[in-house]
Design a protein around this motif. Structure first.
Motif: not given
Length: 427
Positions: A391-404
């Motif tokens: 999960v930690g690996q996904a959270l490092r790069t998921i932020w652009p999708f969160y912002f969407a």
């Protein structure tokens, strides 16, 4: 206020200790009943009343319909259609995943089912074509949230039950269509930008003949959502009856048209749907008890009093509500939160001018984002498990999708017409 604080602290402690959400709700609520000298038989009565609602009969049937659709191969056909349509776009299979999630959400109504189905159906192919695991997880999990908005959504039914009489499930279903599509398109833009920056490959357009072939194969599955929505809006059947019809229709096309629903797959569909139904209904029962205790403690009135200084600005009030929903969604599952927060926040939202349908859409999207956020984050955990990623690996790069997703949430709050235009056309 003291009892409310004790109730919430007890709940937080049990959740921190890893006690299941339903059990935590039950134990914290019954502890308060003992403190208030209320007979424990009331707990049984309130839990029974919480699930003794005719509309809730649609939930196990919609869950079964979603399982049957998965076992019948509908998810695979939707992926093929999406690949023929968007495979050549920037991001290739990333765009395919988002469109497939939107289409599958329209026939399953479950973010968890969508994330699981898309992760298993598209994930291996994405890895084979050079897409990183974190990108695969980010796309499949965030896109699954569209299934909470695009009808039919059994969480919308839970919201209608919690909100009480006067809210049309048909209007709620219609209210989620435009925001659901908008959310999907926003995620597509982000997926394209990220894929371009990482240099991911595009597919090739297979030609109009292949596009028509895949569309013809997927249409019977997509018709499930259309039959449900049109039937409810036309008054031909109730949401519960529509769920039963969806099950019967899926059985017919799965057995006789696609010919993939054999005895083994049918057994798997019934067992999985029964297990999910038991969990959902138990959570609804305990959340109903917890919500009743909050009402006895006059939590809605006290919260409204706390928010009174901010209620001079309707927009600020709605943003504060959305922020609280986002925070609550990080440590509790969606169904209990719908039942607990609706009686608290809906009166405040309507007081500052928000339509209940718009509030329902905002609630679905805000709590849906919570499904992607640890420590609970059930959809994110499922997506990571499907790809063998931490999960930690996904959270490092998921932020652009969160912002969407957050951008879509802001639009839903600030532009009521996104949720209300389509219901108004059929009103």
């Amino acid at each position: 206020m003291t009892f409310i604080f004790i109730l919430l602290v007890l709940l937080a402690i049990m959740l921190y200790l890893g006690v299941p959400v339903a059990i935590s709700l039950f134990l914290s609520a019954t502890a308060l009943l003992l403190m208030l000298d209320i007979p424990l038989v009331v707990a049984v009565q309130r839990m029974s009343a919480g699930v003794n609602v005719f509309t809730l009969m649609a939930i196990p049937l919609f869950i079964l319909a979603g399982e049957l659709m998965t076992q019948a191969g509908i998810a695979r056909r939707l992926v093929n259609l999406s690949d023929s349509t968007l495979g050549a776009a920037p991001g290739g299979l990333g765009q395919v995943t988002i469109l497939s999630s939107m289409l599958f959400g329209a026939v399953s109504g479950s973010a968890l089912a969508s994330a699981s189905a898309m992760g298993s159906a598209i994930g291996p192919e994405m890895r084979k074509r050079g897409f990183d695991a974190d990108y695969t997880v980010n796309v499949s999990t965030t896109a699954s949230i569209t299934g909470l908005l695009i009808p039919p959504s059994h969480n919308m039914i839970i919201f209608a039950t919690a909100a009480g009489t006067g809210i049309s499930i048909g209007d709620l279903f219609l209210g989620g269509v435009v925001p659901g599509i908008l959310t999907g398109l926003t995620l597509m833009v982000v997926a394209a930008v990220v894929a371009t920056r990482r240099g991911y490959p595009r597919g090739e357009f297979p030609g109009f003949r292949e596009l028509l072939r895949t569309a013809a194969s997927a249409v019977p599955g997509i018709l499930t959502a259309i039959i449900i929505l049109v039937g409810i809006l036309a008054g031909i059947f109730t949401p519960t009856e529509s769920a039963a019809i969806a099950c019967a229709y899926t059985l017919v096309i799965g057995v006789f048209l696609y010919r993939e629903l054999d005895r083994t797959r049918l057994r798997s569909a019934f067992v999985n749907s029964a297990r999910t139904t038991i969990m959902v209904m138990f959570i609804i029962a305990t959340a109903s008890l917890f919500g009743w205790v909050l009402a006895v403690l006059q939590a809605p009135a006290q919260l409204a009093q706390m928010l009174a200084p901010a209620m001079t600005s309707p927009l600020l009030t709605l943003l504060l509500i959305a922020l609280m929903l986002l925070l609550l969604g990080t440590f509790m599952d969606m169904a209990p939160l719908i039942l607990i927060t609706t009686p608290i926040f809906l009166p405040i939202a309507t007081q500052v001018g928000m339509d209940p349908v718009q509030f329902g859409v905002m609630l679905m999207l805000a709590l849906g984002i919570g499904l992607l956020t640890p420590p609970v984050g059930s959809v994110l955990f499922v997506g990571c498990a499907a790809q063998g990623l931490r999960v930690g690996q996904a959270l490092r790069t998921i932020w652009p999708f969160y912002f969407a997703l957050l951008f879509s949430l802001l639009l839903v709050i600030m532009m009521p017409s996104l949720s209300l235009w389509l219901p108004g056309q059929f009103g």
